[in-house]
Design a protein around this motif. Sequence first.
Motif, PDB file in Angstrom:
ATOM      1  N   ALA A   1      -6.560  -7.817  -6.252  1.00  0.00           N
ATOM      2  CA  ALA A   1      -7.358  -6.590  -6.363  1.00  0.00           C
ATOM      3  C   ALA A   1      -6.678  -5.402  -5.685  1.00  0.00           C
ATOM      4  O   ALA A   1      -6.171  -5.520  -4.571  1.00  0.00           O
ATOM      5  CB  ALA A   1      -8.735  -6.813  -5.766  1.00  0.00           C
ATOM      6  N   TRP A   2      -6.667  -4.266  -6.387  1.00  0.00           N
ATOM      7  CA  TRP A   2      -6.183  -2.997  -5.848  1.00  0.00           C
ATOM      8  C   TRP A   2      -7.264  -1.945  -6.060  1.00  0.00           C
ATOM      9  O   TRP A   2      -7.948  -1.945  -7.087  1.00  0.00           O
ATOM     10  CB  TRP A   2      -4.913  -2.538  -6.559  1.00  0.00           C
ATOM     11  CG  TRP A   2      -3.677  -3.282  -6.188  1.00  0.00           C
ATOM     12  CD1 TRP A   2      -3.263  -4.490  -6.681  1.00  0.00           C
ATOM     13  CD2 TRP A   2      -2.674  -2.879  -5.255  1.00  0.00           C
ATOM     14  NE1 TRP A   2      -2.076  -4.858  -6.123  1.00  0.00           N
ATOM     15  CE2 TRP A   2      -1.685  -3.890  -5.246  1.00  0.00           C
ATOM     16  CE3 TRP A   2      -2.511  -1.766  -4.450  1.00  0.00           C
ATOM     17  CZ2 TRP A   2      -0.551  -3.805  -4.441  1.00  0.00           C
ATOM     18  CZ3 TRP A   2      -1.384  -1.677  -3.652  1.00  0.00           C
ATOM     19  CH2 TRP A   2      -0.419  -2.692  -3.640  1.00  0.00           C
ATOM     20  N   THR A   3      -7.370  -1.021  -5.101  1.00  0.00           N
ATOM     21  CA  THR A   3      -8.268   0.123  -5.244  1.00  0.00           C
ATOM     22  C   THR A   3      -7.443   1.398  -5.198  1.00  0.00           C
ATOM     23  O   THR A   3      -6.686   1.628  -4.240  1.00  0.00           O
ATOM     24  CB  THR A   3      -9.325   0.149  -4.125  1.00  0.00           C
ATOM     25  OG1 THR A   3     -10.104  -1.050  -4.185  1.00  0.00           O
ATOM     26  CG2 THR A   3     -10.244   1.348  -4.295  1.00  0.00           C
ATOM     27  N   ILE A   4      -7.577   2.223  -6.235  1.00  0.00           N
ATOM     28  CA  ILE A   4      -6.857   3.495  -6.342  1.00  0.00           C
ATOM     29  C   ILE A   4      -7.867   4.617  -6.152  1.00  0.00           C
ATOM     30  O   ILE A   4      -8.881   4.674  -6.864  1.00  0.00           O
ATOM     31  CB  ILE A   4      -6.181   3.646  -7.715  1.00  0.00           C
ATOM     32  CG1 ILE A   4      -5.506   2.340  -8.149  1.00  0.00           C
ATOM     33  CG2 ILE A   4      -5.194   4.802  -7.696  1.00  0.00           C
ATOM     34  CD1 ILE A   4      -4.447   1.834  -7.218  1.00  0.00           C
TER      35      ILE A   4
ATOM     36  N   LYS B   1      -4.269  -2.468  -1.425  1.00  0.00           N
ATOM     37  CA  LYS B   1      -4.455  -3.832  -1.917  1.00  0.00           C
ATOM     38  C   LYS B   1      -5.602  -4.505  -1.178  1.00  0.00           C
ATOM     39  O   LYS B   1      -5.702  -4.410   0.047  1.00  0.00           O
ATOM     40  CB  LYS B   1      -3.178  -4.647  -1.745  1.00  0.00           C
ATOM     41  CG  LYS B   1      -3.185  -5.955  -2.541  1.00  0.00           C
ATOM     42  CD  LYS B   1      -1.848  -6.650  -2.436  1.00  0.00           C
ATOM     43  CE  LYS B   1      -1.772  -7.838  -3.381  1.00  0.00           C
ATOM     44  NZ  LYS B   1      -2.870  -8.806  -3.195  1.00  0.00           N
ATOM     45  N   GLY B   2      -6.458  -5.168  -1.946  1.00  0.00           N
ATOM     46  CA  GLY B   2      -7.551  -5.926  -1.365  1.00  0.00           C
ATOM     47  C   GLY B   2      -7.264  -7.411  -1.427  1.00  0.00           C
ATOM     48  O   GLY B   2      -6.116  -7.853  -1.386  1.00  0.00           O
TER      49      GLY B   2
ATOM     50  N   ASN C   1       0.820  -1.204   0.000  1.00  0.00           N
ATOM     51  CA  ASN C   1       0.000   0.000   0.000  1.00  0.00           C
ATOM     52  C   ASN C   1       0.861   1.265   0.000  1.00  0.00           C
ATOM     53  O   ASN C   1       1.961   1.281   0.568  1.00  0.00           O
ATOM     54  CB  ASN C   1      -0.907   0.031   1.232  1.00  0.00           C
ATOM     55  CG  ASN C   1      -1.916  -1.101   1.230  1.00  0.00           C
ATOM     56  OD1 ASN C   1      -2.169  -1.734   0.206  1.00  0.00           O
ATOM     57  ND2 ASN C   1      -2.503  -1.378   2.390  1.00  0.00           N
ATOM     58  N   ALA C   2       0.325   2.325  -0.621  1.00  0.00           N
ATOM     59  CA  ALA C   2       1.064   3.588  -0.675  1.00  0.00           C
ATOM     60  C   ALA C   2       0.090   4.743  -0.780  1.00  0.00           C
ATOM     61  O   ALA C   2      -0.961   4.631  -1.423  1.00  0.00           O
ATOM     62  CB  ALA C   2       2.027   3.607  -1.861  1.00  0.00           C
ATOM     63  N   SER C   3       0.434   5.869  -0.142  1.00  0.00           N
ATOM     64  CA  SER C   3      -0.367   7.076  -0.274  1.00  0.00           C
ATOM     65  C   SER C   3       0.537   8.298  -0.194  1.00  0.00           C
ATOM     66  O   SER C   3       1.588   8.272   0.453  1.00  0.00           O
ATOM     67  CB  SER C   3      -1.448   7.159   0.808  1.00  0.00           C
ATOM     68  OG  SER C   3      -0.888   7.413   2.073  1.00  0.00           O
ATOM     69  N   ILE C   4       0.111   9.375  -0.877  1.00  0.00           N
ATOM     70  CA  ILE C   4       0.828  10.643  -0.822  1.00  0.00           C
ATOM     71  C   ILE C   4      -0.180  11.771  -0.876  1.00  0.00           C
ATOM     72  O   ILE C   4      -1.145  11.727  -1.640  1.00  0.00           O
ATOM     73  CB  ILE C   4       1.865  10.775  -1.965  1.00  0.00           C
ATOM     74  CG1 ILE C   4       2.550  12.154  -1.913  1.00  0.00           C
ATOM     75  CG2 ILE C   4       1.247  10.514  -3.325  1.00  0.00           C
ATOM     76  CD1 ILE C   4       3.724  12.302  -2.863  1.00  0.00           C
ATOM     77  N   GLU C   5       0.039  12.779  -0.041  1.00  0.00           N
ATOM     78  CA  GLU C   5      -0.759  13.999  -0.033  1.00  0.00           C
ATOM     79  C   GLU C   5       0.204  15.183  -0.089  1.00  0.00           C
ATOM     80  O   GLU C   5       1.260  15.164   0.557  1.00  0.00           O
ATOM     81  CB  GLU C   5      -1.611  14.078   1.229  1.00  0.00           C
ATOM     82  CG  GLU C   5      -2.395  15.377   1.391  1.00  0.00           C
ATOM     83  CD  GLU C   5      -3.099  15.471   2.731  1.00  0.00           C
ATOM     84  OE1 GLU C   5      -3.074  16.555   3.340  1.00  0.00           O
ATOM     85  OE2 GLU C   5      -3.674  14.453   3.170  1.00  0.00           O
ATOM     86  N   ALA C   6      -0.141  16.216  -0.853  1.00  0.00           N
ATOM     87  CA  ALA C   6       0.722  17.389  -0.951  1.00  0.00           C
ATOM     88  C   ALA C   6      -0.124  18.643  -1.080  1.00  0.00           C
ATOM     89  O   ALA C   6      -1.214  18.628  -1.649  1.00  0.00           O
ATOM     90  CB  ALA C   6       1.666  17.279  -2.148  1.00  0.00           C
ATOM     91  N   ARG C   7       0.400  19.735  -0.538  1.00  0.00           N
ATOM     92  CA  ARG C   7      -0.202  21.062  -0.719  1.00  0.00           C
ATOM     93  C   ARG C   7       0.551  21.746  -1.855  1.00  0.00           C
ATOM     94  O   ARG C   7       1.781  21.845  -1.815  1.00  0.00           O
ATOM     95  CB  ARG C   7      -0.088  21.852   0.586  1.00  0.00           C
ATOM     96  CG  ARG C   7      -0.895  23.136   0.631  1.00  0.00           C
ATOM     97  CD  ARG C   7      -0.970  23.671   2.055  1.00  0.00           C
ATOM     98  NE  ARG C   7       0.333  24.088   2.532  1.00  0.00           N
ATOM     99  CZ  ARG C   7       0.774  25.348   2.545  1.00  0.00           C
ATOM    100  NH1 ARG C   7       0.024  26.332   2.090  1.00  0.00           N
ATOM    101  NH2 ARG C   7       1.962  25.623   3.009  1.00  0.00           N
ATOM    102  N   ILE C   8      -0.184  22.193  -2.861  1.00  0.00           N
ATOM    103  CA  ILE C   8       0.446  22.641  -4.111  1.00  0.00           C
ATOM    104  C   ILE C   8      -0.108  23.995  -4.529  1.00  0.00           C
ATOM    105  O   ILE C   8      -1.311  24.245  -4.438  1.00  0.00           O
ATOM    106  CB  ILE C   8       0.209  21.617  -5.246  1.00  0.00           C
ATOM    107  CG1 ILE C   8       0.592  20.206  -4.791  1.00  0.00           C
ATOM    108  CG2 ILE C   8       0.992  21.999  -6.502  1.00  0.00           C
ATOM    109  CD1 ILE C   8       0.166  19.112  -5.759  1.00  0.00           C
ATOM    110  N   LEU C   9       0.781  24.862  -5.008  1.00  0.00           N
ATOM    111  CA  LEU C   9       0.376  26.144  -5.580  1.00  0.00           C
ATOM    112  C   LEU C   9       0.981  26.284  -6.966  1.00  0.00           C
ATOM    113  O   LEU C   9       2.185  26.089  -7.144  1.00  0.00           O
ATOM    114  CB  LEU C   9       0.816  27.318  -4.697  1.00  0.00           C
ATOM    115  CG  LEU C   9       0.376  28.707  -5.157  1.00  0.00           C
ATOM    116  CD1 LEU C   9      -0.010  29.591  -3.962  1.00  0.00           C
ATOM    117  CD2 LEU C   9       1.470  29.404  -5.967  1.00  0.00           C
ATOM    118  N   ALA C  10       0.143  26.600  -7.930  1.00  0.00           N
ATOM    119  CA  ALA C  10       0.596  26.804  -9.311  1.00  0.00           C
ATOM    120  C   ALA C  10      -0.014  28.104  -9.844  1.00  0.00           C
ATOM    121  O   ALA C  10      -0.949  28.654  -9.253  1.00  0.00           O
ATOM    122  CB  ALA C  10       0.206  25.619 -10.186  1.00  0.00           C
TER     123      ALA C  10
END
Length: 215
Positions: A154-157, A149-150, A79-88
Amino acid sequence: MKRLLLAASLFAACSLHAQQLQTFNITADDWTEGEPPKEVFVVDGTIKIAARDGNKAIVIDPNPITDASAQLGVSAAGNASIEARILAIKRGRSTPRFGVSVHGMSGHRLIVNAAKKSLDLVKGDQTLASVPFAWTSEVWVKVKLEAKKGAGDAWTITGKAWAADAAEPAEPLIKHEDSKLKGQGKCAIWATPFSGEPVFFDDIKISVEAAPAAP
């Protein structure tokens, strides 16, 4: 046969137990402006540390304009997750494209496509899912991508994007099922600064199931 099934079950349990959940909370405030530190592995493009709104951030520079990316944390083995605060920033009619990814260079990417006014889930050259998303120039936005991963293969994105000063949505904006993932590789940040303006990444949160480090 029963012994073989028992051995296989024990092997699977040991393999799962061998994986360790590792988390990384990444801010640039302790880093020197200029060249990024070793914690930021630049894959392509010009990436540096610079200040924005009183805080330092990881910056993808528009020189050259390319699909720039940098990997962070350790390689996932599950399993993997990423969160980011972004300004463009937009300039004239030119707008950027930016987001995050899991499981290495060939893994899933969650991309804010300002030109299309959409949030896209991409893998390779294929857009797997797309939903409308209203992006505002020079306003911080949060983007979050998770791969879980399930049972069996099975994987859920799932993917979300929301205004950084608002609460995180309870439900994902994008949900996709996959059964052909290896679940390996690092999380990364991405941007294509078509507008010729830098893209800023801050407050990056990473969580991965990874193999334990060698003694």
